[in-house]
Design a protein around this motif. Sequence first.
Motif, short mmCIF file in Angstrom:
data_model
loop_
_atom_site.label_atom_id
_atom_site.label_comp_id
_atom_site.label_asym_id
_atom_site.label_seq_id
_atom_site.Cartn_x
_atom_site.Cartn_y
_atom_site.Cartn_z
N ASP A 83 0.58 -1.63 0.27
CA ASP A 83 -0.41 0.30 -0.12
C ASP A 83 0.81 1.19 -0.01
O ASP A 83 0.16 1.97 0.40
N ARG A 84 2.17 1.22 -0.84
CA ARG A 84 3.30 2.24 -0.68
C ARG A 84 3.09 2.61 -2.08
O ARG A 84 4.35 1.72 -2.41
N LEU A 85 3.96 3.04 -2.35
CA LEU A 85 4.43 3.19 -3.70
C LEU A 85 4.74 4.97 -4.05
O LEU A 85 4.30 5.86 -3.45
N TYR A 86 5.83 4.81 -4.74
CA TYR A 86 6.44 5.53 -5.10
C TYR A 86 6.29 6.50 -6.36
O TYR A 86 6.94 5.60 -7.14
N TRP A 87 6.89 7.54 -6.84
CA TRP A 87 7.38 8.17 -8.48
C TRP A 87 8.40 8.98 -8.54
O TRP A 87 8.45 9.94 -7.35
N TYR A 88 9.51 8.05 -9.45
CA TYR A 88 10.40 9.51 -9.38
C TYR A 88 10.43 9.87 -11.13
O TYR A 88 9.71 9.09 -12.14
N LEU A 114 2.75 8.01 -2.34
CA LEU A 114 1.16 7.13 -2.14
C LEU A 114 1.57 6.24 -1.09
O LEU A 114 1.57 5.17 -0.71
N LEU A 115 0.52 6.76 0.00
CA LEU A 115 0.92 5.56 1.09
C LEU A 115 -0.82 4.73 1.62
O LEU A 115 -0.08 4.05 2.77
N SER A 116 -1.29 4.75 0.45
CA SER A 116 -2.79 4.96 1.07
C SER A 116 -3.41 4.50 -0.54
O SER A 116 -3.57 4.55 -1.14
N ASN A 117 -4.35 3.39 -0.25
CA ASN A 117 -5.69 3.33 -1.15
C ASN A 117 -6.04 3.96 -1.62
O ASN A 117 -6.56 4.63 -0.87
N GLY A 118 -6.25 4.38 -2.91
CA GLY A 118 -7.20 5.68 -2.90
C GLY A 118 -6.25 7.31 -2.68
O GLY A 118 -7.07 8.22 -3.40
N ALA A 119 -5.40 7.08 -2.91
CA ALA A 119 -4.23 8.03 -2.38
C ALA A 119 -4.05 9.27 -4.20
O ALA A 119 -3.93 7.50 -4.80
N VAL A 120 -4.04 10.22 -3.52
CA VAL A 120 -4.67 11.05 -5.18
C VAL A 120 -3.31 11.99 -4.98
O VAL A 120 -3.96 13.16 -3.84
N LYS A 121 -2.38 12.20 -5.28
CA LYS A 121 -1.17 13.52 -5.26
C LYS A 121 -1.13 14.31 -6.67
O LYS A 121 -1.39 13.45 -7.64
N GLN A 122 -0.99 15.81 -7.17
CA GLN A 122 -1.15 16.21 -8.01
C GLN A 122 -0.09 17.57 -7.24
O GLN A 122 0.71 17.90 -6.40
N GLU A 123 0.66 17.99 -8.62
CA GLU A 123 1.82 18.88 -8.47
C GLU A 123 1.88 19.26 -10.07
O GLU A 123 2.06 18.72 -10.79
N GLY A 124 1.63 20.54 -10.12
CA GLY A 124 1.32 20.74 -11.91
C GLY A 124 0.80 20.08 -12.67
O GLY A 124 -0.53 20.09 -12.28
N ARG A 125 1.09 19.51 -13.30
CA ARG A 125 0.29 19.34 -14.62
C ARG A 125 0.47 17.32 -14.50
O ARG A 125 -0.14 17.19 -15.05
N LEU A 126 1.54 16.91 -13.10
CA LEU A 126 0.91 16.03 -12.98
C LEU A 126 0.13 15.16 -11.92
O LEU A 126 -0.36 15.89 -10.96
N MET A 127 -0.61 14.54 -11.81
CA MET A 127 -1.19 13.59 -10.50
C MET A 127 -0.96 12.46 -11.05
O MET A 127 -1.26 11.66 -12.13
N ALA A 128 -1.17 11.42 -10.02
CA ALA A 128 -0.43 10.84 -9.36
C ALA A 128 -1.68 9.65 -8.48
O ALA A 128 -2.44 10.52 -7.77
N LEU A 164 -3.15 6.11 -6.23
CA LEU A 164 -2.80 4.46 -5.98
C LEU A 164 -3.63 3.77 -5.81
O LEU A 164 -4.95 4.46 -5.06
N ASP A 165 -4.37 2.47 -6.27
CA ASP A 165 -5.32 1.36 -5.78
C ASP A 165 -5.09 0.34 -5.91
O ASP A 165 -4.26 -0.22 -6.72
N THR A 166 -4.79 0.02 -4.50
CA THR A 166 -3.40 -0.78 -3.99
C THR A 166 -4.79 -2.45 -3.86
O THR A 166 -4.20 -3.61 -4.68
N LYS A 167 -5.90 -2.45 -4.27
CA LYS A 167 -7.18 -3.52 -4.85
C LYS A 167 -6.62 -4.16 -6.11
O LYS A 167 -6.45 -5.65 -6.21
N ALA A 168 -6.20 -3.28 -6.73
CA ALA A 168 -5.70 -3.51 -8.44
C ALA A 168 -4.85 -3.84 -8.73
O ALA A 168 -3.78 -3.84 -9.72
N ARG A 169 -3.55 -3.30 -7.93
CA ARG A 169 -2.33 -3.14 -7.49
C ARG A 169 -1.63 -2.42 -8.76
O ARG A 169 -0.91 -2.57 -9.74
#
Lengths: 109, 115
Positions: free
Chosen positions: A30-35, A49-63, A65-70
């Motif tokens: 349930d933890r994933l990182y983008w570099y 991204l530290l949990s299911n459903g986490a959404v983060k946005q920075e400028g033109r990028l948005m990440a 995470l769906d841990t159930k779907a991996r």
Amino acid sequence: ELKVEQNPLFLSMQEGKNYTIYCNYSTTSDRLYWYRQDPGKSLESLFVLLSNGAVKQEGRLMASLDTKARLSTLHITAAVHDLSATYFCAVDIVDKLIFGTGTRLQVFP
Amino acid sequence: DVKVTQSSRYLVKRTGEKVFLECVQDMDHENMFWYRQDPGLGLRLIYFSYDVKMKEKGDIPEGYSVSREKKERFSLILESASTNQTSMYLCASSLLVARPVGEQYFGPGTRLTVT
């Protein structure tokens, strides 16, 4: 065998367009990182991204995470040339990170 | 800001030489890692360490060893360099004491060429 697969591996897109990079992984986490990595440079952290459903946005990028779907996605909105780089996802499996093979993004006018 | 430094950006060594790659972090991080990066193969973990004098093998430890005598410093050693060890070597550190390992911060990398 644990796998972290990114697709596409290479993406050439026009400025102003939208696109999504996908990161699929084969184990529970349930933890994933983008570099981001620029040519000849090291890796720079983009999102944590530290949990299911986490959404983060920075400028033109948005990440997200769906841990159930991996599955994690990195969405690019209205691409600009400065976003040209290689993007890696990394899955946290408790004692180490497993990196995807990377997506090389090239944005052209 | 977290700063991870590596002793050399570029290094050229001959086959059979003993090679030392040094990594220093200045944020009192518990965990340190060595990766190599090759085109088409992504990042592969060589060794990691959770504490001083502790080390754990990663996915590709053969031909390498490590040393962590001080918390801030993690050295990668190629006992007898070979041409297939030509690569980009990246050092990283992370804060978390308890697992999971957490977000990692990377150094600038050392591009090693073995001739």
